[in-house]
Design an enzyme around this catalytic site. Sequence first.
Site, PDB file in Angstrom:
ATOM      1  N   SER A 137      13.151  32.799  56.075  1.00  0.00           N
ATOM      2  CA  SER A 137      13.605  32.538  57.439  1.00  0.00           C
ATOM      3  C   SER A 137      15.070  32.122  57.357  1.00  0.00           C
ATOM      4  O   SER A 137      15.519  31.647  56.300  1.00  0.00           O
ATOM      5  CB  SER A 137      12.790  31.389  58.050  1.00  0.00           C
ATOM      6  OG  SER A 137      13.359  30.971  59.281  1.00  0.00           O
ATOM      7  N   TYR A 150       9.565  22.081  57.882  1.00  0.00           N
ATOM      8  CA  TYR A 150       9.533  23.552  57.948  1.00  0.00           C
ATOM      9  C   TYR A 150      10.750  24.120  57.220  1.00  0.00           C
ATOM     10  O   TYR A 150      10.634  25.050  56.426  1.00  0.00           O
ATOM     11  CB  TYR A 150       9.487  24.030  59.400  1.00  0.00           C
ATOM     12  CG  TYR A 150       9.476  25.542  59.509  1.00  0.00           C
ATOM     13  CD1 TYR A 150       8.336  26.270  59.142  1.00  0.00           C
ATOM     14  CD2 TYR A 150      10.596  26.257  59.936  1.00  0.00           C
ATOM     15  CE1 TYR A 150       8.317  27.660  59.211  1.00  0.00           C
ATOM     16  CE2 TYR A 150      10.587  27.644  60.007  1.00  0.00           C
ATOM     17  CZ  TYR A 150       9.447  28.341  59.644  1.00  0.00           C
ATOM     18  OH  TYR A 150       9.432  29.720  59.695  1.00  0.00           O
TER      19      TYR A 150
HETATM   20  N1  LIG Z   1       8.633  33.782  64.661  1.00  0.00           N
HETATM   21  C1  LIG Z   1       9.781  33.426  64.121  1.00  0.00           C
HETATM   22  O1  LIG Z   1      10.748  33.075  64.841  1.00  0.00           O
HETATM   23  C2  LIG Z   1       9.971  33.445  62.621  1.00  0.00           C
HETATM   24  C3  LIG Z   1      11.276  33.387  62.120  1.00  0.00           C
HETATM   25  C4  LIG Z   1      11.479  33.395  60.748  1.00  0.00           C
HETATM   26  C5  LIG Z   1      10.398  33.464  59.891  1.00  0.00           C
HETATM   27  N2  LIG Z   1       9.123  33.500  60.392  1.00  0.00           N
HETATM   28  C6  LIG Z   1       8.024  33.552  59.422  1.00  0.00           C
HETATM   29  O2  LIG Z   1       7.301  34.766  59.615  1.00  0.00           O
HETATM   30  C7  LIG Z   1       5.963  34.576  59.169  1.00  0.00           C
HETATM   31  C8  LIG Z   1       5.016  35.101  60.241  1.00  0.00           C
HETATM   32  O3  LIG Z   1       5.155  34.324  61.422  1.00  0.00           O
HETATM   33  P1  LIG Z   1       4.962  34.906  62.892  1.00  0.00           P
HETATM   34  O4  LIG Z   1       6.207  34.604  63.631  1.00  0.00           O
HETATM   35  O5  LIG Z   1       4.441  36.288  62.848  1.00  0.00           O
HETATM   36  O6  LIG Z   1       3.856  33.863  63.428  1.00  0.00           O
HETATM   37  P2  LIG Z   1       2.396  34.094  64.084  1.00  0.00           P
HETATM   38  O7  LIG Z   1       2.463  35.114  65.156  1.00  0.00           O
HETATM   39  O8  LIG Z   1       1.912  32.730  64.434  1.00  0.00           O
HETATM   40  O9  LIG Z   1       1.546  34.672  62.866  1.00  0.00           O
HETATM   41  C9  LIG Z   1       1.253  33.876  61.738  1.00  0.00           C
HETATM   42  C10 LIG Z   1       0.209  34.580  60.880  1.00  0.00           C
HETATM   43  O10 LIG Z   1      -0.058  33.756  59.734  1.00  0.00           O
HETATM   44  C11 LIG Z   1      -1.464  33.621  59.602  1.00  0.00           C
HETATM   45  N3  LIG Z   1      -1.818  32.373  58.946  1.00  0.00           N
HETATM   46  C12 LIG Z   1      -1.430  31.119  59.266  1.00  0.00           C
HETATM   47  N4  LIG Z   1      -2.013  30.226  58.436  1.00  0.00           N
HETATM   48  C13 LIG Z   1      -2.783  30.942  57.566  1.00  0.00           C
HETATM   49  C14 LIG Z   1      -3.643  30.606  56.494  1.00  0.00           C
HETATM   50  N5  LIG Z   1      -3.822  29.318  56.112  1.00  0.00           N
HETATM   51  N6  LIG Z   1      -4.286  31.584  55.821  1.00  0.00           N
HETATM   52  C15 LIG Z   1      -4.116  32.886  56.196  1.00  0.00           C
HETATM   53  N7  LIG Z   1      -3.315  33.276  57.215  1.00  0.00           N
HETATM   54  C16 LIG Z   1      -2.667  32.308  57.893  1.00  0.00           C
HETATM   55  C17 LIG Z   1      -1.995  33.691  61.023  1.00  0.00           C
HETATM   56  O11 LIG Z   1      -3.354  34.156  61.004  1.00  0.00           O
HETATM   57  P3  LIG Z   1      -4.682  33.284  61.265  1.00  0.00           P
HETATM   58  O12 LIG Z   1      -4.311  32.186  62.224  1.00  0.00           O
HETATM   59  O13 LIG Z   1      -5.635  34.292  61.821  1.00  0.00           O
HETATM   60  O14 LIG Z   1      -5.070  32.798  59.907  1.00  0.00           O
HETATM   61  C18 LIG Z   1      -1.098  34.779  61.619  1.00  0.00           C
HETATM   62  O15 LIG Z   1      -1.609  36.051  61.300  1.00  0.00           O
HETATM   63  C19 LIG Z   1       5.810  33.101  58.850  1.00  0.00           C
HETATM   64  O16 LIG Z   1       5.926  32.927  57.456  1.00  0.00           O
HETATM   65  C20 LIG Z   1       6.979  32.459  59.579  1.00  0.00           C
HETATM   66  O17 LIG Z   1       7.389  31.255  58.978  1.00  0.00           O
HETATM   67  C21 LIG Z   1       8.899  33.506  61.741  1.00  0.00           C
END
Ligand SMILES: NC(=O)c1ccc[n+]([C@@H]2O[C@H](COP(=O)([O-])OP(=O)(O)OC[C@H]3O[C@@H](n4cnc5c(N)ncnc54)[C@H](OP(=O)(O)O)[C@@H]3O)[C@@H](O)[C@H]2O)c1
Length: 249
Positions: A137, A150
């Site tokens: 990120s 975070y």
């Molecule tokens: N959105 C942003 O602005 C942003 C920016 C930079 C980086 N990121 C990174 O991108 C990645 C994906 O995030 P996103 O934005 O797509 O968020 P999201 O829509 O909330 O998706 C998160 C995913 O992670 C899974 N997850 C969470 N805890 C888990 C666990 N203990 N075991 C297995 N799966 C788990 C969730 O599935 P379940 O709940 O079904 O387990 C969901 O599929 C993360 O690493 C986040 O830090 C996001």
Amino acid sequence: MHAPTSLQGKTALVTGASAGIGAATARALSQLGARVVLVARRMERLQALAAECPAAEVCALDVRDAGAMQQTLAAWDFDIVVANAGLGLGMGPLQDGRPEDWDRMIDTNVKGVLHTLHATLPGLLARGAGDVVVLGSVAGRQVYPGGNVYNATKHAVRALYEALRLDAGGRGVRFTTVDPGMVETEFSIVRLGDAQAADQVYADMTPLRPEDVADAIAYAVTRPAHMNVGEIVLWPTDQASTRDVQRRS
Ligand SMILES: NC(=O)c1ccc[n+]([C@@H]2O[C@H](COP(=O)([O-])OP(=O)(O)OC[C@H]3O[C@@H](n4cnc5c(N)ncnc54)[C@H](OP(=O)(O)O)[C@@H]3O)[C@@H](O)[C@H]2O)c1
């Protein structure tokens, strides 16, 4: 220009595939011909996504469960591993934070990546080919107020990416960190606990879409084998830094 290589015959693992960036990435890799193995905790979501993909298998797994990850993922020979599962919990000064939230973020964002790689990297190295993509990120490059733990987990992901290159680089496997700025997914709902507060995060600006990040991941894994796209930092045009967002009102 390099034509994208087809992913026909390749098997891709995507953790956190039930939502957001992971779901979009699984769709993109599937469209490029890969068989996708979808991991997250919410099985119904995974099954719905699998129904859209020509070749998909689903695993209800918690990335924090080292034993289950090791045992279950041993069933496949992966060509592509996308360690994406992650979350933020809470936003505020460290002294007001909740230790149980810190544990969940560290266990998921840092140790979850370790468990994912420990279960899959030996296979890739033995075959001398493949891709490991970690979701970092911009929070792993610039801290911002209230982001403390975070931010620390994403700095750790960045350190792990660099460590992987030193420990396993030069053996045919490519390593990529994809570091996005603001992406509109369920991330802020999970982090802030309610949809209204999450909407405010993206108010009057244009965030990245999960498909934009999936596109960057697809780019990295479809380059010619000699070419390793190491680091991709992807900002919304409206975001100049983790502290500066251009809002239209
Ligand atoms: N959105 C942003 O602005 C942003 C920016 C930079 C980086 N990121 C990174 O991108 C990645 C994906 O995030 P996103 O934005 O797509 O968020 P999201 O829509 O909330 O998706 C998160 C995913 O992670 C899974 N997850 C969470 N805890 C888990 C666990 N203990 N075991 C297995 N799966 C788990 C969730 O599935 P379940 O709940 O079904 O387990 C969901 O599929 C993360 O690493 C986040 O830090 C996001």
